[in-house]
Structure formats: C-alpha cells, structure tokens
Design a protein around this motif. Structure first.
Motif, PDB file in Angstrom:
ATOM      1  N   UNK A  51      37.429  18.419  60.442  1.00  0.00           N
ATOM      2  CA  UNK A  51      37.098  19.340  59.348  1.00  0.00           C
ATOM      3  C   UNK A  51      37.399  20.790  59.699  1.00  0.00           C
ATOM      4  N   UNK A  52      37.589  21.088  60.967  1.00  0.00           N
ATOM      5  CA  UNK A  52      37.822  22.470  61.387  1.00  0.00           C
ATOM      6  C   UNK A  52      39.253  22.739  61.839  1.00  0.00           C
ATOM      7  N   UNK A  64      28.218  24.121  58.503  1.00  0.00           N
ATOM      8  CA  UNK A  64      27.981  25.559  58.359  1.00  0.00           C
ATOM      9  C   UNK A  64      29.289  26.321  58.128  1.00  0.00           C
ATOM     10  N   UNK A  65      30.382  25.804  58.684  1.00  0.00           N
ATOM     11  CA  UNK A  65      31.674  26.492  58.618  1.00  0.00           C
ATOM     12  C   UNK A  65      32.580  25.945  57.519  1.00  0.00           C
ATOM     13  N   UNK A  66      32.079  25.005  56.745  1.00  0.00           N
ATOM     14  CA  UNK A  66      32.895  24.286  55.766  1.00  0.00           C
ATOM     15  C   UNK A  66      33.653  25.181  54.786  1.00  0.00           C
ATOM     16  N   UNK A  67      33.055  26.221  54.297  1.00  0.00           N
ATOM     17  CA  UNK A  67      33.676  27.029  53.248  1.00  0.00           C
ATOM     18  C   UNK A  67      34.408  28.263  53.779  1.00  0.00           C
ATOM     19  N   UNK A  68      34.426  28.432  55.081  1.00  0.00           N
ATOM     20  CA  UNK A  68      35.122  29.583  55.666  1.00  0.00           C
ATOM     21  C   UNK A  68      36.591  29.212  55.836  1.00  0.00           C
ATOM     22  N   UNK A  69      37.480  30.006  55.235  1.00  0.00           N
ATOM     23  CA  UNK A  69      38.901  29.664  55.185  1.00  0.00           C
ATOM     24  C   UNK A  69      39.590  29.722  56.538  1.00  0.00           C
ATOM     25  N   UNK A  99      35.869  34.091  59.827  1.00  0.00           N
ATOM     26  CA  UNK A  99      34.776  34.387  60.750  1.00  0.00           C
ATOM     27  C   UNK A  99      35.328  34.382  62.164  1.00  0.00           C
ATOM     28  N   UNK A 100      34.802  35.259  62.969  1.00  0.00           N
ATOM     29  CA  UNK A 100      35.083  35.274  64.389  1.00  0.00           C
ATOM     30  C   UNK A 100      34.032  34.391  65.042  1.00  0.00           C
TER      31      UNK A 100
END
Length: 93
Positions: free
Chosen positions: A83-84, A54-59, A19-20
């Motif tokens: 986590x990020x 919200x961003x947990x599953x975005x690689x 994601x951008x």
C-alpha cells in the motif's frame, strides 16, 4: 501503545500532498519548524503494519533514510508494504 509521532498534524500532510517520514521526535520538530509536514517513526525497527492506514491518503511519502544498517532496514521494510511502495521516495542525507 507505540504510534507514529505527529498524527495530530496529519491534516498538514494531506493538504500539502506529501509527508516527510523521519525517525524520531526531534526530526519532526525540526521539520515542523520549517513548515514541512512530517511524521516520526519511534525507531527504525518499529514499523507496524497498521500504520499503513494512517498514510493511506498521503500522495507522496518522502523517507529520510539515516546512514547505517537500521536506516536501510527501515527502507526495505517500507518498500515491502504494497500500500505504500509506489508512493515512497528515498532521501539519503
């Protein structure tokens, strides 16, 4: 409540594997027009810890860091998020 802009399109980011992350709604619209999965932060100083979920599953998360102190502060804040941090990539326009 303040929220990430474009959450209704998060499935596109999950399918793309990235994601951008941009500041503001108009940057999201520009990315979407180009078929780029994007989410928008409603201001550089507004990051909320619960948005990590919200961003947990975005690689991979590509962060557009706008020039100036606010953009740098946003980048620092995001890099401190355990986590990020390993999935972040800085993009300086």
């Amino acid at each position: 409540p303040t929220m990430l802009y474009g959450l209704h399109r998060i499935q596109e980011a999950l399918e793309a594997g990235y994601a951008l992350l941009v500041e503001g709604e108009s940057d999201c619209h520009t990315a979407w027009y180009r078929s780029i999965p994007a989410l928008g932060i409603p201001g550089a100083g507004v990051w909320k810890d619960e948005w990590d979920d919200e961003l947990d599953k975005i690689k991979k998360i590509l962060v557009i860091v706008e020039p100036g102190g606010a953009g740098d502060e946003l980048w620092k804040r995001l890099k401190r998020r355990k986590r990020l941090s390993e999935r972040l990539e800085r993009i300086d326009p």
